[in-house]
Enzyme design. Sequence first.
Site, PDB file in Angstrom:
ATOM      1  N   GLY A 157     -28.326 102.018 -86.113  1.00 29.26           N
ATOM      2  CA  GLY A 157     -28.901 103.267 -85.607  1.00 29.26           C
ATOM      3  C   GLY A 157     -28.608 104.371 -86.609  1.00 29.26           C
ATOM      4  N   ILE A 159     -26.171 106.513 -86.925  1.00 32.50           N
ATOM      5  CA  ILE A 159     -24.817 106.637 -87.485  1.00 32.50           C
ATOM      6  C   ILE A 159     -24.540 105.485 -88.452  1.00 32.50           C
ATOM      7  CG2 ILE A 159     -22.342 106.810 -86.970  1.00 32.50           C
ATOM      8  CD1 ILE A 159     -23.145 108.037 -84.226  1.00 32.50           C
ATOM      9  N   THR A 238     -15.703 103.463 -84.568  1.00 32.30           N
ATOM     10  CA  THR A 238     -15.922 104.845 -84.114  1.00 32.30           C
ATOM     11  C   THR A 238     -16.955 104.849 -82.983  1.00 32.30           C
ATOM     12  OG1 THR A 238     -17.585 105.122 -85.856  1.00 32.30           O
ATOM     13  CG2 THR A 238     -15.376 105.978 -86.320  1.00 32.30           C
ATOM     14  N   GLU A 269      -8.418 104.987 -72.944  1.00 28.76           N
ATOM     15  CA  GLU A 269      -8.179 106.251 -73.638  1.00 28.76           C
ATOM     16  C   GLU A 269      -7.536 107.228 -72.666  1.00 28.76           C
ATOM     17  OE1 GLU A 269     -11.668 107.629 -75.703  1.00 28.76           O
ATOM     18  OE2 GLU A 269     -11.835 105.780 -76.836  1.00 28.76           O
ATOM     19  N   HIS A 288     -10.342 109.710 -80.622  1.00 24.94           N
ATOM     20  CA  HIS A 288     -11.767 109.870 -80.276  1.00 24.94           C
ATOM     21  C   HIS A 288     -12.292 111.232 -80.772  1.00 24.94           C
ATOM     22  CE1 HIS A 288     -15.015 108.434 -77.211  1.00 24.94           C
ATOM     23  NE2 HIS A 288     -15.562 109.076 -78.236  1.00 24.94           N
TER      24      HIS A 288
HETATM   25  C1  GLV Z   1     -18.779 110.460 -78.520  1.00 22.91           C
HETATM   26  O1  GLV Z   1     -18.060 109.547 -78.355  1.00 22.91           O
HETATM   27  C2  GLV Z   1     -20.187 110.407 -78.379  1.00 22.91           C
HETATM   28  O2  GLV Z   1     -20.717 109.431 -77.810  1.00 22.91           O
HETATM   29  O3  GLV Z   1     -20.844 111.356 -78.801  1.00 22.91           O
END
Ligand code: GLV
Length: 333
Positions: A157, A159, A238, A269, A288
Amino acid sequence: MERERRIFVTRPIAQPALRRLAQAARVELWDDDLPPAHDELLRALARADAVLSTVSDRLDAGTIAALPHLVAISNLAVGVDNIDLEAATRAGIAVGHTPGVLTETTADLAFALMMAVARRVVEADQFVKAGKWRTWTPRLMLGRDVWGATLGIIGWGAIGQAVARRAAGFGMRVLYVSRKTAEEIATGPSAPQRVDLARLLAESDFISLHVPLTEATRHMIGAPELAAMKQTAIIVNTARGSVIDHAALTAALQKGRIAGAGLDVTETEPISHDDVLLKLPCVVITPHIGSASVATRLRMAELAVDNLLDVFAGRIPRCCANPNVKLRSLQTS
Ligand code: GLV
């Protein structure tokens, strides 16, 4: 006359966006970085037409069923796994989110984690601050090269592709897996190469995860996948903690089955303070903060507000995770 709209904002967000929201609606702000307890959240939401939520607010089917007047959930995140999307859609609640504006910032952090683990940046910093630096020695803090290595990107995607662009500057070979069936694939000698998961696991020096958390991706990296990686591989997450089976990752790192991990997200978390992962020097963990730059958090807040204002104007939010929703009507009294 239409009555004023009421919004519950579950955490302090960037002031300019909050001010703009307050001009358009009556805002109730949970002015604390710690989330409201669930019953507190329910009480506040019972008074609200809409909520501006964060990834640490769980809006499950039970919560949604208890809120017959809510018309919109605007999540300050691209991921919406904290929300039961099907329940929201059934109830006629639009779910807004914030894709696009956080892409580059999150890709920066994925790269930062990769570099930090590979070059032992955190360990080296702690070494110096502990007064252990006595001399230059050829054996001190030897890490692994990022430049020229093979990077495997899981999830192609926005990112994932932003990470690949950074990798090009480091002369890395990029492999990726994607769920999409037909897509434009760049060509050229150093273009990212689409492969299957087995090949990506076997050939990558670094693996970076960029998939949303769904039932299909939960624990997609488990013991078999970790066993299929190079012993020198470093994994970076991430995306969402539960994409990796935490117990399997811990075992693989403890046994030296893989070389390290950079984690911005964890299965629970916050991660428990006595979790074994915190004791391993080959693991770098951040809380996060993928999208946490001043400018990006402002852009996210502005977009989250735009999404809400769209709903109050009778439209589907401009960035909507359930665009086929049939919006329920706003309360008039
Ligand atoms: C953060 O974790 C997001 O999904 O933007």
